[in-house]
Scaffold this active site. Structure first.
Site, PDB file in Angstrom:
ATOM      1  N   LYS A 199       0.827  -1.216   0.000  1.00 20.91           N
ATOM      2  CA  LYS A 199       0.000   0.000   0.000  1.00 20.91           C
ATOM      3  C   LYS A 199       0.858   1.263   0.000  1.00 20.91           C
ATOM      4  O   LYS A 199       0.658   2.169  -0.812  1.00 20.91           O
ATOM      5  CB  LYS A 199      -0.914   0.046   1.245  1.00 20.91           C
ATOM      6  CG  LYS A 199      -1.855  -1.132   1.377  1.00 20.91           C
ATOM      7  CD  LYS A 199      -2.734  -1.008   2.613  1.00 20.91           C
ATOM      8  CE  LYS A 199      -1.978  -1.096   3.938  1.00 20.91           C
ATOM      9  NZ  LYS A 199      -1.347  -2.401   4.206  1.00 20.91           N
ATOM     10  N   ARG A 218      -9.841   0.378   8.524  1.00 17.84           N
ATOM     11  CA  ARG A 218      -9.449  -1.006   8.789  1.00 17.84           C
ATOM     12  C   ARG A 218     -10.546  -1.765   9.510  1.00 17.84           C
ATOM     13  O   ARG A 218     -10.380  -2.958   9.781  1.00 17.84           O
ATOM     14  CB  ARG A 218      -8.197  -1.028   9.650  1.00 17.84           C
ATOM     15  CG  ARG A 218      -6.911  -1.027   8.855  1.00 17.84           C
ATOM     16  CD  ARG A 218      -5.749  -0.850   9.817  1.00 17.84           C
ATOM     17  NE  ARG A 218      -4.633  -1.692   9.495  1.00 17.84           N
ATOM     18  CZ  ARG A 218      -3.496  -1.234   8.939  1.00 17.84           C
ATOM     19  NH1 ARG A 218      -3.331   0.023   8.672  1.00 17.84           N
ATOM     20  NH2 ARG A 218      -2.518  -2.068   8.686  1.00 17.84           N
ATOM     21  N   ARG A 270      11.259  -5.575   5.078  1.00 18.83           N
ATOM     22  CA  ARG A 270      11.001  -4.145   4.833  1.00 18.83           C
ATOM     23  C   ARG A 270      12.032  -3.281   5.569  1.00 18.83           C
ATOM     24  O   ARG A 270      12.358  -3.520   6.714  1.00 18.83           O
ATOM     25  CB  ARG A 270       9.590  -3.788   5.312  1.00 18.83           C
ATOM     26  CG  ARG A 270       9.319  -2.286   5.324  1.00 18.83           C
ATOM     27  CD  ARG A 270       7.855  -1.949   5.302  1.00 18.83           C
ATOM     28  NE  ARG A 270       7.055  -2.682   6.265  1.00 18.83           N
ATOM     29  CZ  ARG A 270       5.712  -2.698   6.255  1.00 18.83           C
ATOM     30  NH1 ARG A 270       5.042  -2.023   5.343  1.00 18.83           N
ATOM     31  NH2 ARG A 270       5.046  -3.397   7.153  1.00 18.83           N
ATOM     32  N   ARG A 316      11.061  -1.542  11.130  1.00 15.93           N
ATOM     33  CA  ARG A 316       9.994  -1.251  12.086  1.00 15.93           C
ATOM     34  C   ARG A 316       9.951  -2.303  13.182  1.00 15.93           C
ATOM     35  O   ARG A 316      10.100  -3.487  12.918  1.00 15.93           O
ATOM     36  CB  ARG A 316       8.642  -1.234  11.354  1.00 15.93           C
ATOM     37  CG  ARG A 316       8.290   0.119  10.798  1.00 15.93           C
ATOM     38  CD  ARG A 316       7.109   0.077   9.876  1.00 15.93           C
ATOM     39  NE  ARG A 316       5.945  -0.659  10.368  1.00 15.93           N
ATOM     40  CZ  ARG A 316       4.816  -0.782   9.681  1.00 15.93           C
ATOM     41  NH1 ARG A 316       4.702  -0.221   8.487  1.00 15.93           N
ATOM     42  NH2 ARG A 316       3.802  -1.474  10.165  1.00 15.93           N
ATOM     43  N   ARG A 375      -1.060  -9.297  13.180  1.00 12.76           N
ATOM     44  CA  ARG A 375      -1.578  -8.296  12.240  1.00 12.76           C
ATOM     45  C   ARG A 375      -2.362  -8.970  11.115  1.00 12.76           C
ATOM     46  O   ARG A 375      -3.382  -8.445  10.654  1.00 12.76           O
ATOM     47  CB  ARG A 375      -0.420  -7.461  11.675  1.00 12.76           C
ATOM     48  CG  ARG A 375       0.144  -6.485  12.731  1.00 12.76           C
ATOM     49  CD  ARG A 375       1.558  -6.055  12.431  1.00 12.76           C
ATOM     50  NE  ARG A 375       1.691  -5.325  11.190  1.00 12.76           N
ATOM     51  CZ  ARG A 375       2.861  -5.121  10.573  1.00 12.76           C
ATOM     52  NH1 ARG A 375       3.982  -5.604  11.092  1.00 12.76           N
ATOM     53  NH2 ARG A 375       2.889  -4.441   9.462  1.00 12.76           N
TER      54      ARG A 375
HETATM   55  P1  ADP Z   1       2.133  -1.895   3.196  1.00  9.62           P
HETATM   56  O1  ADP Z   1       2.142  -0.386   3.202  1.00  9.62           O
HETATM   57  O2  ADP Z   1       0.965  -2.468   2.496  1.00  9.62           O
HETATM   58  O3  ADP Z   1       2.340  -2.478   4.552  1.00  9.62           O
HETATM   59  P2  ADP Z   1       4.744  -1.644   1.828  1.00  9.62           P
HETATM   60  O4  ADP Z   1       4.462  -0.791   0.654  1.00  9.62           O
HETATM   61  O5  ADP Z   1       5.475  -1.034   2.964  1.00  9.62           O
HETATM   62  O6  ADP Z   1       3.392  -2.352   2.334  1.00  9.62           O
HETATM   63  O7  ADP Z   1       5.526  -2.931   1.318  1.00  9.62           O
HETATM   64  C1  ADP Z   1       5.930  -3.979   2.209  1.00  9.62           C
HETATM   65  C2  ADP Z   1       7.295  -4.514   1.781  1.00  9.62           C
HETATM   66  O8  ADP Z   1       7.168  -5.228   0.550  1.00  9.62           O
HETATM   67  C3  ADP Z   1       8.327  -3.405   1.526  1.00  9.62           C
HETATM   68  O9  ADP Z   1       9.590  -3.867   1.944  1.00  9.62           O
HETATM   69  C4  ADP Z   1       8.269  -3.206   0.001  1.00  9.62           C
HETATM   70  O10 ADP Z   1       9.524  -2.755  -0.530  1.00  9.62           O
HETATM   71  C5  ADP Z   1       7.940  -4.612  -0.494  1.00  9.62           C
HETATM   72  N1  ADP Z   1       7.082  -4.601  -1.699  1.00  9.62           N
HETATM   73  C6  ADP Z   1       6.104  -3.722  -2.013  1.00  9.62           C
HETATM   74  N2  ADP Z   1       5.527  -4.046  -3.187  1.00  9.62           N
HETATM   75  C7  ADP Z   1       6.141  -5.193  -3.618  1.00  9.62           C
HETATM   76  C8  ADP Z   1       5.988  -6.019  -4.778  1.00  9.62           C
HETATM   77  N3  ADP Z   1       5.076  -5.765  -5.729  1.00  9.62           N
HETATM   78  N4  ADP Z   1       6.787  -7.096  -4.874  1.00  9.62           N
HETATM   79  C9  ADP Z   1       7.715  -7.372  -3.917  1.00  9.62           C
HETATM   80  N5  ADP Z   1       7.906  -6.625  -2.813  1.00  9.62           N
HETATM   81  C10 ADP Z   1       7.130  -5.544  -2.654  1.00  9.62           C
HETATM   82  P1  ADP Z   2       0.862  -2.246   7.682  1.00  8.93           P
HETATM   83  O1  ADP Z   2      -0.079  -1.870   6.596  1.00  8.93           O
HETATM   84  O2  ADP Z   2       2.164  -2.719   7.190  1.00  8.93           O
HETATM   85  O3  ADP Z   2       0.236  -3.177   8.669  1.00  8.93           O
HETATM   86  P2  ADP Z   2       0.602   0.390   8.980  1.00  8.93           P
HETATM   87  O4  ADP Z   2       1.760   1.305   9.036  1.00  8.93           O
HETATM   88  O5  ADP Z   2      -0.550   0.739   8.136  1.00  8.93           O
HETATM   89  O6  ADP Z   2       1.204  -1.004   8.596  1.00  8.93           O
HETATM   90  O7  ADP Z   2       0.046   0.159  10.459  1.00  8.93           O
HETATM   91  C1  ADP Z   2       0.896  -0.132  11.554  1.00  8.93           C
HETATM   92  C2  ADP Z   2       0.078  -0.252  12.823  1.00  8.93           C
HETATM   93  O8  ADP Z   2      -0.551   1.016  13.128  1.00  8.93           O
HETATM   94  C3  ADP Z   2      -1.081  -1.239  12.784  1.00  8.93           C
HETATM   95  O9  ADP Z   2      -0.666  -2.579  13.084  1.00  8.93           O
HETATM   96  C4  ADP Z   2      -2.020  -0.669  13.865  1.00  8.93           C
HETATM   97  O10 ADP Z   2      -1.557  -0.973  15.178  1.00  8.93           O
HETATM   98  C5  ADP Z   2      -1.850   0.824  13.654  1.00  8.93           C
HETATM   99  N1  ADP Z   2      -2.835   1.340  12.667  1.00  8.93           N
HETATM  100  C6  ADP Z   2      -2.576   1.853  11.434  1.00  8.93           C
HETATM  101  N2  ADP Z   2      -3.707   2.207  10.808  1.00  8.93           N
HETATM  102  C7  ADP Z   2      -4.733   1.901  11.667  1.00  8.93           C
HETATM  103  C8  ADP Z   2      -6.150   2.003  11.594  1.00  8.93           C
HETATM  104  N3  ADP Z   2      -6.762   2.491  10.500  1.00  8.93           N
HETATM  105  N4  ADP Z   2      -6.861   1.591  12.676  1.00  8.93           N
HETATM  106  C9  ADP Z   2      -6.284   1.115  13.777  1.00  8.93           C
HETATM  107  N5  ADP Z   2      -4.943   0.969  13.902  1.00  8.93           N
HETATM  108  C10 ADP Z   2      -4.170   1.360  12.854  1.00  8.93           C
END
Ligand code: ADP
Ligand code: ADP
Ligand code: ZN
Length: 216
Positions: A13, A88, A127, A160, A171
């Site tokens: 995302k 979420r 990541r 992280r 998660r």
């Molecule tokens: P999210 O915001 O959904 O948690 P991220 O954009 O931070 O996800 O991506 C999670 C990890 O996967 C990062 O280390 C990113 O570089 C990697 N990543 C993102 N898109 C892809 C993809 N299409 N293929 C492989 N790795 C990816």
């Molecule tokens: P990812 O998409 O990789 O799980 P985020 O950075 O979006 O990571 O979220 C990290 C953490 O922040 C989540 O595991 C949760 O604890 C909190 N968080 C983020 N967005 C929300 C949301 N919309 N509602 C509740 N908690 C959230």
């Protein structure tokens, strides 16, 4: 354009939202980034959020909805925004509809990046994020040119605290139970698209552009 980026933790995302920011010049609103900034600054919000984040649980809805309500009212959202990681829960989705209603706005499109759960733990564990500019890398799938150094700004990369296997399992189960049901909510609204997130980053970006440019 009022966009919503959906997907499980690690689906891509944030990575894709950054590409949409560059192309469409609208801000990315990531609740996760907002909570991490609050934790770093040691604010009251940060103190409340930290325990939930470390456990891989959601921050309570009232807290989360409150920060999004404030953020969406800011001037830079006038021409659109990309919500990343919010809503979420169903309560958050309903609150969002109400907030946008009050602002006289509507969601343009919901973009769900679909990645099977077996790939997500590896994505999260690998990541790495730039301390300075927030750019996201992956040790294997999107490695920086020099290990642990940001290509864009030479900043130091960090991992992280919640990107470990135990927290990721929580998660992913929170995603299955609380967030996945939103797919049906947005399908019913007729603004839902699904993109195959197993493709390389640039291919996923190209598909997102295709969906969005097709809507104009
Ligand atoms: P999210 O915001 O959904 O948690 P991220 O954009 O931070 O996800 O991506 C999670 C990890 O996967 C990062 O280390 C990113 O570089 C990697 N990543 C993102 N898109 C892809 C993809 N299409 N293929 C492989 N790795 C990816
Ligand atoms: P990812 O998409 O990789 O799980 P985020 O950075 O979006 O990571 O979220 C990290 C953490 O922040 C989540 O595991 C949760 O604890 C909190 N968080 C983020 N967005 C929300 C949301 N919309 N509602 C509740 N908690 C959230
Ligand atoms: Zn950087």
């Amino acid at each position: 354009m009022q966009l919503l980026m959906m997907g499980a933790p690690g689906a891509g995302k944030g990575t894709q939202a950054a590409k949409l920011v560059d192309k469409y010049k609208i801000p990315q609103i990531s609740t996760g980034d907002m909570f991490r900034a609050a934790v770093k600054d040691g604010t009251e919000l940060g103190k409340r959020a930290k325990a939930c984040m470390d456990a891989g649980q959601l921050v309570p809805d009232d807290v989360t909805i409150g920060i999004v309500r404030e953020r969406l009212a800011k001037a830079d959202c006038a021409n659109g925004f990309i919500l990343d990681g919010f809503p979420r829960t169903l309560a958050q989705a309903e609150a969002l509809t109400k907030i946008l209603d009050e602002l006289g706005k509507k969601l343009t499109q919901v973009l769900n990046i679909h990645v099977p759960s077996e790939d997500l733990i590896e994505r999260a564990i690998g990541r790495r994020i730039c301390k300075n500019c927030g750019a996201t890398y992956h040790v294997k799938f999107n490695a920086p040119k020099v290990a642990d150094v940001c290509d864009a700004c030479n900043g130091e990369l960090f991992q992280r605290a919640d990107d470990n296997e135990t927290t990721m399992k929580n998660r992913l189960s929170v995603y299955e139970n609380s967030t996945r049901p939103l797919i049906d909510y947005y399908k019913a609204e007729g603004i839902y698209s699904e993109i195959d997130g197993r493709q390389p980053i640039d291919k996923v970006t190209a598909e997102l552009f295709k969906v969005l440019d097709g809507m104009k």
